[in-house]
Design an enzyme around this catalytic site. Structure first.
Site, PDB file in Angstrom:
ATOM      1  CB  SER A 230      -1.084 -11.927  19.956  1.00 58.58           C
ATOM      2  OG  SER A 230       0.018 -11.276  20.566  1.00 58.58           O
ATOM      3  CB  CYS A 231       1.333  -9.388  15.705  1.00 56.76           C
ATOM      4  SG  CYS A 231       0.776  -7.688  15.989  1.00 56.76           S
ATOM      5  N   GLY A 232       3.597  -8.635  17.152  1.00 55.30           N
ATOM      6  CA  GLY A 232       4.654  -7.934  17.863  1.00 55.30           C
ATOM      7  C   GLY A 232       4.157  -6.708  18.603  1.00 55.30           C
ATOM      8  CD1 TRP A 259       7.350 -10.998  22.257  1.00 52.87           C
ATOM      9  CD2 TRP A 259       5.659 -12.344  22.806  1.00 52.87           C
ATOM     10  NE1 TRP A 259       7.869 -12.015  23.010  1.00 52.87           N
ATOM     11  CE2 TRP A 259       6.842 -12.866  23.365  1.00 52.87           C
ATOM     12  CE3 TRP A 259       4.453 -13.026  23.023  1.00 52.87           C
ATOM     13  CZ2 TRP A 259       6.878 -14.037  24.119  1.00 52.87           C
ATOM     14  CZ3 TRP A 259       4.478 -14.184  23.769  1.00 52.87           C
ATOM     15  CH2 TRP A 259       5.675 -14.676  24.309  1.00 52.87           C
TER      16      TRP A 259
END
Length: 274
Positions: A230-232, A259
């Site tokens: 996952s990331c932004g 996110w």
């Protein structure tokens, strides 16, 4: 010809112009406007047509029909090999390759170091408006389940002792001590997630060697072999996925909403701190 997940500028220079090789510039944000490209590169526009703008979550994967149409417009055939790069180094190019993989296309590689490494090697660039593809391609998307996943799958992975969920954001955003760049999102991280900022799997904009990558992931995941990322907004998570693939991990998935979805006000759990 050998064709793996990562190729270097010398390899691309030697094969540039091959009739079955397509080069795609997947730069996003400010990097789209650098005005220089690998000769013959065509724009893989993640900020534009190659995201689903009907979804409020940025950079969401488009549907199979839309993806097919865009890749055909770029002149990509099912039998081609594709090299993707970006003007930041290894950043959004990893997202482009992961999207191709999610749509059933495996002959795609990332240019290690991207445009900066290409230019540092003294290789030529072109400027001006990119030339259109010489013809439409025959690419057909064949969606592959489990390559891009949603919040339900990530929530299950967080509870699975055989799985590890990695978060590619900065340590400050992960801890909730720095504000999110997108308004309306909660600060912090998923309970049980592991923080590995994407820059830590690179050195000078190029991916770390496979042995060092394996060490880096194993430091956090232990003997868990099923990894989620996952990331932004689903972009730099793919850099970690690329690193894990290079390290020899085989069961990999990227959380498409990342996110930008999980951090919205909801019942999805969030915690703060390191």
């Amino acid at each position: 010809m050998p064709f793996g997940p990562l190729i270097d500028p010398d390899w691309l220079s030697a094969h540039l112009g091959d009739p079955d090789l397509v080069v795609l510039d997947a730069s996003v944000g400010v990097h789209r406007g650098v005005g220089r490209r690998v000769p013959g590169a065509r724009p893989f526009d993640i900020d534009g047509a190659l995201s689903d703008h009907s979804n409020p979550v940025p950079h969401s994967m488009p549907g199979a029909d839309a993806f097919t149409e865009e890749l055909r417009a770029l002149g990509v055939d099912d039998a081609d090999s594709v090299v993707v790069y970006d003007a930041a180094g290894v950043y959004s190019s990893a997202r482009a390759r992961w999207m191709l993989r999610a749509m059933g296309f495996d002959r795609a590689a990332v240019l290690d170091g991207g445009l900066p490494a290409w230019e540092a090697a003294g290789l030529p660039v072109e400027t001006g408006v990119p030339a259109p593809a010489p013809r439409r391609g025959d690419f057909t998307a064949r969606p592959r389940p489990g390559v891009l996943v949603g919040a339900a799958e990530v929530r299950a992975a967080l509870a699975d002792p055989g799985s590890a969920v990695f978060d590619a954001r900065t340590r400050e955003r992960f801890a909730g001590t720095a504000p999110e760049p997108r308004p309306g999102l909660r600060g912090g991280h998923m309970p049980g997630a592991l923080n590995l900022p994407f820059g830590e799997v690179q050195d000078g904009g190029r991916m770390l060697p496979a042995a060092r990558l394996r060490e880096r992931f194993a430091e956090l995941a232990g003997d868990r072999e099923k990894l989620y990322f996952s990331c932004g907004s689903g972009v730099t998570a793919c850099v970690l996925a690329l690193g894990a693939e290079l390290a020899g991990y085989g069961e990999l998935a990227v959380y498409d909403g990342s996110w930008s979805e999980w951090g919205l006000p909801s019942d999805l759990p969030v915690t703060t701190g390191a």
